[in-house]
Design a protein around this motif. Structure first.
Motif, PDB file in Angstrom:
ATOM      1  N   TYR A 257     124.394  36.482  74.666  1.00 23.41           N
ATOM      2  CA  TYR A 257     125.274  37.380  73.903  1.00 23.41           C
ATOM      3  C   TYR A 257     125.318  37.124  72.406  1.00 23.41           C
ATOM      4  N   LEU A 258     125.085  35.871  71.975  1.00 19.39           N
ATOM      5  CA  LEU A 258     125.256  35.565  70.556  1.00 19.39           C
ATOM      6  C   LEU A 258     124.380  36.423  69.635  1.00 19.39           C
ATOM      7  N   PRO A 259     123.057  36.556  69.959  1.00 24.04           N
ATOM      8  CA  PRO A 259     122.223  37.391  69.077  1.00 24.04           C
ATOM      9  C   PRO A 259     122.771  38.810  68.957  1.00 24.04           C
ATOM     10  N   GLY A 260     123.213  39.392  70.070  1.00 28.17           N
ATOM     11  CA  GLY A 260     123.750  40.748  70.042  1.00 28.17           C
ATOM     12  C   GLY A 260     125.011  40.840  69.200  1.00 28.17           C
ATOM     13  N   LEU A 261     125.889  39.866  69.378  1.00 25.08           N
ATOM     14  CA  LEU A 261     127.140  39.858  68.624  1.00 25.08           C
ATOM     15  C   LEU A 261     126.873  39.771  67.130  1.00 25.08           C
ATOM     16  N   LEU A 262     125.934  38.883  66.772  1.00 20.00           N
ATOM     17  CA  LEU A 262     125.613  38.723  65.355  1.00 20.00           C
ATOM     18  C   LEU A 262     125.053  40.012  64.785  1.00 20.00           C
ATOM     19  N   ALA A 265     127.700  42.364  64.091  1.00 22.11           N
ATOM     20  CA  ALA A 265     128.551  41.992  62.958  1.00 22.11           C
ATOM     21  C   ALA A 265     127.819  42.152  61.630  1.00 22.11           C
ATOM     22  N   PHE A 266     126.620  41.572  61.539  1.00 18.78           N
ATOM     23  CA  PHE A 266     125.854  41.709  60.298  1.00 18.78           C
ATOM     24  C   PHE A 266     124.508  42.303  60.660  1.00 18.78           C
ATOM     25  N   ALA A 267     124.344  43.582  60.419  1.00 15.32           N
ATOM     26  CA  ALA A 267     123.074  44.216  60.754  1.00 15.32           C
ATOM     27  C   ALA A 267     121.987  43.683  59.838  1.00 15.32           C
ATOM     28  N   GLY A 268     120.747  43.820  60.273  1.00 11.17           N
ATOM     29  CA  GLY A 268     119.650  43.447  59.388  1.00 11.17           C
ATOM     30  C   GLY A 268     118.804  42.315  59.926  1.00 11.17           C
ATOM     31  N   PRO A 269     117.717  42.029  59.218  1.00 10.08           N
ATOM     32  CA  PRO A 269     116.747  41.044  59.694  1.00 10.08           C
ATOM     33  C   PRO A 269     117.317  39.627  59.735  1.00 10.08           C
ATOM     34  N   VAL A 270     118.308  39.349  58.900  1.00 10.99           N
ATOM     35  CA  VAL A 270     118.858  37.990  58.875  1.00 10.99           C
ATOM     36  C   VAL A 270     119.504  37.677  60.224  1.00 10.99           C
ATOM     37  N   ASP A 272     118.820  39.002  63.035  1.00  7.17           N
ATOM     38  CA  ASP A 272     117.786  38.900  64.067  1.00  7.17           C
ATOM     39  C   ASP A 272     117.214  37.494  64.132  1.00  7.17           C
ATOM     40  N   ALA A 273     117.051  36.863  62.960  1.00  9.05           N
ATOM     41  CA  ALA A 273     116.450  35.538  62.912  1.00  9.05           C
ATOM     42  C   ALA A 273     117.478  34.463  63.253  1.00  9.05           C
ATOM     43  N   PRO A 276     119.043  33.905  67.600  1.00 10.91           N
ATOM     44  CA  PRO A 276     118.449  32.997  68.589  1.00 10.91           C
ATOM     45  C   PRO A 276     118.554  31.534  68.162  1.00 10.91           C
ATOM     46  N   ALA A 277     118.401  31.284  66.859  1.00 10.77           N
ATOM     47  CA  ALA A 277     118.465  29.901  66.378  1.00 10.77           C
ATOM     48  C   ALA A 277     119.853  29.335  66.616  1.00 10.77           C
ATOM     49  N   LEU A 278     120.863  30.146  66.298  1.00 15.73           N
ATOM     50  CA  LEU A 278     122.230  29.697  66.475  1.00 15.73           C
ATOM     51  C   LEU A 278     122.518  29.451  67.953  1.00 15.73           C
TER      52      LEU A 278
END
Lengths: 309, 319
Positions: A257-262, A265-270, A272-273, A276-278
């Motif tokens: 869920y974290l990638p989707g939530l992010l 909240a903040f759209a854009g390539p940042v 996306d990257a 998964p790392a978080l």
């Protein structure tokens, strides 16, 4: 909702596997004071043995039992030959020595089982899906979950209610005193190490159908198991159980869920990257937070006493 | 320091210095490459040794600081429209500063715990930085990327070669000299005293934690410098140095050579690199990996020679 429930079940099942691994690690550490990096190697061997013996016996159950016994035998030989000499060494040297064991076992596995990853199918009678709270869920995963919980319960009863468990708690609380009162501590240590090997091997066998069996699988999960042990409070079985379920849930649900939530909240390539790392970092962040707030873990054991409850 | 240790260290240095003209004359660039790897790993191990050996703290996340150094080079090289950002005059201080600050921060948090919890939390911070590096898609992410522009002091480039080899040896010499001074300074004595008996040190009135954070910062900065050299040596930016196995390998070098001794990290790095080279060659016919010998060897060192190579050469009088 269905997806969420499935993720929670996956998280619980992963947590239970982590518990099987961490229980042995925390016992070996709590009682013998040994930081055993090679614990993951026993998990890897369990998985490799399962693949091999299931193919030989053509029965999942027979093959698993053979694999479990073989892992325990390796564990006993390991304790008798080298691990025993490491108990009274500083942690740094234990890390060095058991890291050497990892390198050795990895190469041994590569030699014996080949460099390619192996896979194991769950037994045909568990290949289907089963209805859990209204959602279809793979039967095999459910069996892993139940088997893990049963093993945890059996351990609890063994440590809290039996004579062997009492000796174990005595040795953990005060090794010298237990020895003076006639407990064969050397034998007890061997038994604890063998128990740890059995639990680790069981985790490997149960996990084998869920992933690719390969060299290096031990290290990945070893790190998680250590995180569990430290969060739970070193030496505490109960802490290991709570922490394992917690980490299993955080890791699985976080990755889902974290990638989707992010992204929401903040759209854009940042996003996306970073997502998964978080998600990968999440359990290590959890570890750091727990240790900063409670430096001795969630269930601190007072001066290496109180292994069980 | 006893004579055996000094002799071995001198022999290693002579060998490494002599290798430069020899490789040039005999046309054996491979030899230089091997010794340069040795020297860079020795620098990183020397940095770790301050915390692991002298201060006696089981830190297992120092690969991350080497990684920070490498990423400083890689990121600046990728962003350099002109050569200014690839200047080594900028990169070395910046890498040391960032790695040192990161190490101070991680140290300050980690030092709240002790023993195995400390070991784990340093490892956990290393893992966080590892996954952070993997997330840097712009700089290669998981796969890494080629570093197009080597660091340079004006016209003197650090790209792999004769000049960069000599420079690396000089850095190693400076770092060892620095360690010699630091470990014999009041700062060093506090670290060593606290490793031997923390309670007494506190009772004497020394703020042990601040000294330890300082040790972390210095050791992180040295690892950052090693990272700059490593990035130029491999000419490739990769998250690999941040992985926990790298951190453990650095610790292995320190312990193998002799933790808490001046030349231990050099001996350990030499043993590691040379054994890898020799064993890989020797085991080639059987298609065996060198780890199958190195693993049991580590175990043997722990069981039979816990002082490492420096310990085998005799009892150190003081460090």
């Amino acid at each position: 909702m269905t997806l969420f429930l499935e993720q929670v079940l996956n998280g619980l099942q992963f947590g239970v596997l982590l518990f099987l691994l961490s229980a042995g690690l925390t016992l070996v550490f709590g009682i013998m004071g040994l930081v055993n990096l090679a614990h993951g190697s026993l998990y890897m061997l369990g998985a490799y043995f399962a693949v091999t013996f299931v193919a030989w016996t053509e029965s999942f159950l027979l093959g698993s039992i053979a694999a479990l016994l073989s892992t325990v035998i390796v564990g006993i030989l390991l304790e008798r030959s080298v691990v025993r000499g490491l108990y009274d060494r500083p942690h740094l040297e234990q890390v060095l020595g058991t890291f050497g064991l990892i390198l050795f076992f990895n190469e041994l596995a590569r030699l014996a089982f080949g460099p390619a990853g192996l896979s194991l199918s769950p037994p045909p009678w568990l290949a289907g899906q089963i209805n859990v709270l209204g959602i279809p869920y793979p039967s095999y995963r459910l069996v892993v979950l139940v088997a893990g919980i049963l093993a945890a319960a059996a351990m609890y009863v063994m440590i809290a209610r039996t004579r062997a468990g009492m000796l174990l708690r005595a040795a953990a609380a005060n090794r010298g005193m237990a020895e003076a009162l006639g407990v064969n501590v050397r034998l007890l240590f061997l038994a604890v190490f063998a128990l740890g090997a059995a639990l680790s091997g069981l985790a490997g066998i149960l996990a084998a159908p869920l992933l690719t069996v390969r060299v290096g699988m031990g290290e990945e999960v070893l790190l998680l198991a250590f995180v569990v042990v430290v969060i739970g409070g070193i030496g505490s079985i109960r802490g290991a159980f709570v922490a394992a379920v917690l980490i299993g849930l955080i890791d699985t649900v976080g990755r889902a869920y974290l990638p989707g939530l992010l992204r929401a909240a903040f759209a854009g390539p940042v996003a996306d990257a970073v997502g998964p790392a978080l998600a990968s970092m999440l359990i290590y962040v959890a570890l750091a937070v727990v240790l900063v707030l409670r430096p001795r873990g969630l269930f601190p054991t007072a001066a290496r006493t109180d292994v069980a409850a | 320091m006893n004579r055996g240790v000094l002799l071995l260290a001198a022999a290693l240095f002579v060998l490494m210095v002599a290798a430069a003209p020899a490789a040039l004359l005999l046309g054996m660039p491979y030899l230089l490459s091997l010794f340069q790897k040795l020297a860079i790993l020795a620098i990183a191990a020397a940095g770790l040794n301050l915390v692991l050996g002298y201060a006696g703290l089981p830190a297992f996340g120092h690969g991350a600081f080497v990684g920070i150094g490498s990423y400083t080079v890689g990121i600046l090289a990728a962003e350099a429209a002109d050569g200014a950002l690839a200047s080594a005059w900028l990169q070395f201080p910046l890498a040391a500063l960032v790695a040192g600050l990161a190490a101070a921060l991680i140290g300050a948090i980690s030092l709240r715990t002790r023993g195995v919890a400390f070991l784990m939390i340093t490892l956990a911070f290393g893992q966080m930085l590892y996954f952070g590096a993997v997330a840097l898609e712009r700089y290669g992410g998981d796969d890494g990327m080629i570093i197009v522009r080597a660091s340079a002091f004006g016209d003197f480039t650090l790209a792999r070669g004769f000049g960069s080899y000599v420079f690396t040896l000089a850095v190693l010499a400076v770092v060892l000299l620095l360690m010699y001074r630091v470990t014999r300074s009041p700062f060093g004595f506090v670290l060593r005293g606290a490793a031997a008996n923390e309670r007494r040190m506190l009772a004497v009135g020394v703020a042990v934690p601040s000294y330890r954070v300082g040790a972390f910062a210095l050791s992180g900065a040295i690892c950052g410098v090693a990272g700059v050299l490593w990035a130029n040596y491999t000419a490739f930016l990769s998250p690999a140095p941040l992985a926990w196995t790298w951190s453990v390998q650095l610790a292995v070098m320190v312990l193998l050579g002799g933790a808490g001794t001046l030349f231990g990290p050099l001996f350990g790095a030499a043993a590691f690199v040379l054994l890898e080279e020799v064993l890989t060659g020797a085991l080639q016919p059987w298609r065996l990996d060198w780890h199958i010998v190195f693993g049991p060897l580590l175990l043997l060192v722990v069981l039979a020679a816990p002082g490492g190579i420096a310990g085998l050469l005799g009892r150190p009088q003081h460090g």
